[in-house]
Write a protein that holds these residues in place. Structure first.
Motif, PDB file in Angstrom:
ATOM      1  N   PHE A 353       0.831  -1.204   0.000  1.00 30.02           N
ATOM      2  CA  PHE A 353       0.000   0.000   0.000  1.00 30.02           C
ATOM      3  C   PHE A 353       0.868   1.257   0.000  1.00 30.02           C
ATOM      4  O   PHE A 353       0.545   2.248  -0.656  1.00 30.02           O
ATOM      5  N   VAL A 358      -1.361   4.221  -1.459  1.00 32.64           N
ATOM      6  CA  VAL A 358      -2.790   4.035  -1.217  1.00 32.64           C
ATOM      7  C   VAL A 358      -3.114   4.357   0.243  1.00 32.64           C
ATOM      8  O   VAL A 358      -2.495   3.815   1.168  1.00 32.64           O
ATOM      9  N   LEU A 390      -5.891  -2.573  -6.498  1.00 38.34           N
ATOM     10  CA  LEU A 390      -4.576  -1.958  -6.717  1.00 38.34           C
ATOM     11  C   LEU A 390      -4.299  -1.752  -8.204  1.00 38.34           C
ATOM     12  O   LEU A 390      -3.703  -0.741  -8.603  1.00 38.34           O
ATOM     13  N   LEU A 393      -6.501   1.225  -9.311  1.00 37.01           N
ATOM     14  CA  LEU A 393      -6.029   2.462  -8.686  1.00 37.01           C
ATOM     15  C   LEU A 393      -4.746   2.939  -9.367  1.00 37.01           C
ATOM     16  O   LEU A 393      -4.544   4.139  -9.571  1.00 37.01           O
ATOM     17  N   PRO A 405      -5.150   7.767  -4.417  1.00 35.79           N
ATOM     18  CA  PRO A 405      -5.856   6.484  -4.282  1.00 35.79           C
ATOM     19  C   PRO A 405      -6.248   6.166  -2.841  1.00 35.79           C
ATOM     20  O   PRO A 405      -5.453   6.376  -1.914  1.00 35.79           O
ATOM     21  N   GLU A 406      -7.458   5.677  -2.671  1.00 34.42           N
ATOM     22  CA  GLU A 406      -7.955   5.302  -1.350  1.00 34.42           C
ATOM     23  C   GLU A 406      -8.683   3.965  -1.422  1.00 34.42           C
ATOM     24  O   GLU A 406      -9.357   3.659  -2.404  1.00 34.42           O
ATOM     25  N   ASP A 422     -13.123   1.207  -3.405  1.00 33.88           N
ATOM     26  CA  ASP A 422     -11.994   2.096  -3.685  1.00 33.88           C
ATOM     27  C   ASP A 422     -12.512   3.291  -4.468  1.00 33.88           C
ATOM     28  O   ASP A 422     -13.657   3.306  -4.931  1.00 33.88           O
TER      29      ASP A 422
END
Length: 494
Positions: A353, A358, A390, A393, A405-406, A422
């Motif tokens: 991450f 992220v 992922l 993103l 990105p979250e 996401d």
């Protein structure tokens, strides 16, 4: 500037069996095109694919193409020998996908020995219909003014290898795969719609009994001079009984063969899915090793890491030969805390991450959520959802420099569930029912396997749970952005 867009009109008419005519029109938006044709740069480099920048989707310019698939196996039906031979000669003459610029043909595209779209190689690896050169006829049309970046090589033998040329090629390849997807979908739907044949032994036994009774009654009333007719009927009855017995044996043999084929197909899918899971793990390990390579570490450790990285690269290459689980074999259910399992998994992904920048948002339940399930299956669902998020993103981050990105994961109870969302591009209405299908994927071709979400749903259902897109959770563009994972089927008593 308007964002790039691809419109596909797919028409299916007589693909080898009787079915209603199917026409579908889908619009592939810029974010999906970026994911399907470009993909994250790091992934493409690792797969030894030519680097394509996102700008090429715009700079390639507008172009059109039209493709027709002819099933040569069914072309002879209803035609005389002469008609069939003439049609076959015509297909032989025009087979392949040709390229035209302003109405003039560009060579060598579409010649007898040219497979510029790698259709034959793809057909060998494909699942279902083989859309190879000898069964496809089509053309791609470009123009000097509309596509100035598509330039000829100095020797006039094809286009220069540029990002725009790669986009052109991969767009047509993507369209061919979407055509195959739709053909396989129609075939599956038609097969599922057919009523299964049920072998009923009592019916043949009852017929034999009725024939025997009828012949016995006829024998009583037929004059002696016509007894040979009765004897002939008796012979026919015995012949019927023998054929019925042989048919029952043959059905039993076929059922046994079918069971063996299903078992073999299951083994094949197992190898494919296990390879998919291992490949993803190997690639994650390579990402970690590559990030360590850039950091200051002692020379001895650096040498060891380099050796490990070389080994992992070799393993990754070997796995990609197989890539493209089975639903895990017999595993026992156990009672565990869902919150703790999720936290353990997310801790294991912390470095990943961080590399992908992220931001992780975790919304725990009010109290610990206990479940009784196969833990490995729950892990598989979550791992595939993380991997999927992922990827998209990364794609969105490449498209938008300011994108942050979250990933938001919440745990709920009654029934135990995990909601996984996401802030990536999301899933459009036209694909919401397809994303869980086996072999359906909108990722770039180096990672286009169509196994991740299929595996996740199968693993969820193994525990009596379910995995679906939340129909009420959409992003600003009106696309579905949240997976709703119900971990087990029934509420647990506390």
């Amino acid at each position: 500037n308007k964002d790039p867009e691809l419109t596909l009109r797919i028409e299916l008419n007589n693909i080898g069996f009787e079915h209603p005519k199917e026409v579908s029109i889908e619009t592939v938006s810029a974010d999906v095109l970026h994911g399907a044709l470009v993909g994250p740069k790091a992934k493409r480099r690792r797969m030894n694919k030519r680097d394509i920048d996102y700008a090429a989707l715009n700079s390639v310019g507008p172009f059109d193409f039209e493709l027709y698939w002819y099933n040569r196996k069914t072309q002879r039906k209803g035609k005389s020998t002469g008609e069939y031979q003439a049609l076959r000669n015509l297909l032989d003459q025009w087979m392949g996908i040709r390229l035209y610029r302003d109405g003039f043909r560009v060579y060598p595209y579409g010649t007898e020995d040219d497979d510029w779209l790698e259709l034959d190689k793809t057909a060998l690896k494909s699942k279902g219909y083989a859309l190879n050169r000898i069964q496809l006829v089509g053309q791609v049309e470009i123009g000097r003014l509309s596509n100035p970046a598509l330039l000829d090589q100095t020797n006039r033998e094809g286009l220069r290898q540029t990002p725009e040329e790669a986009i052109l090629k991969e767009t047509v390849q993507f369209a061919v795969e979407r055509l195959r997807d739709e053909m396989n979908r129609i075939t599956k739907e038609q097969k599922d719609a057919k009523e299964p044949f049920i072998a009923d032994e009592t019916k043949t036994a009852d017929l034999e009994k009725r024939m025997k009774t009828a012949i016995k009654s006829i024998r009583k009333i037929v004059p002696s001079e016509h007894r040979e007719v009765v004897q002939e009927l008796e012979l026919v009855r015995e012949e019927f009984a023998r054929f019925a017995s042989q048919a029952r044996e043959r059905i039993a043999d076929m059922e046994k063969d079918a069971d063996q084929m299903i078992a073999m197909a299951g083994i094949g899918l197992m190898v494919e899915v296990v390879a998919h899971e291992l490949t993803r793990s190997a690639e994650d390990a390579l990402d970690v090793l590559n990030s360590l390579k850039r950091k200051t570490v002692p020379e001895e450790i650096r040498r060891r890491l380099e050796s490990l990285r070389a080994s992992m690269t070799s393993i990754s290459k070997r796995l990609r030969i197989l890539d493209p689980l089975s639903v895990t074999g017999r595993q026992r259910k156990e009672r565990f805390n869902l919150d703790e399992l999720l936290n353990e998994m997310l801790e294991a992904h912390e470095a990943q991450f961080e590399r992908h920048q992220v931001k992780l948002n975790i919304l725990p339940a009010d109290r610990p959520v206990q479940v009784s399930a196969v833990k490995g299956m729950v892990v598989q669902v979550l791992e595939n959802l993380i991997s999927n998020s992922l990827y998209w993103l990364d794609v969105e981050k490449q498209r938008k420099m300011s994108f942050k990105p979250e990933l938001t994961i919440s745990v709920e109870d009654n029934p135990p569930r995990i909601r996984f969302s996401d802030n990536g591009p999301g899933i459009s209405e036209q694909y919401k029912d397809r994303v869980f299908d086996l072999f359906f994927s909108l990722k770039d071709k180096s990672r286009r396997r169509g196994l991740g979400l299929f595996i996740a749903r199968e693993a969820a259902e193994h525990n009596g749970g379910a995995l679906m897109l939340d129909p009420d959770a959409v992003n600003d563009e009106g696309r579905f952005s949240t997976f709703d994972y119900r971990v087990v089927g029934d509420n647990l008593e506390r």
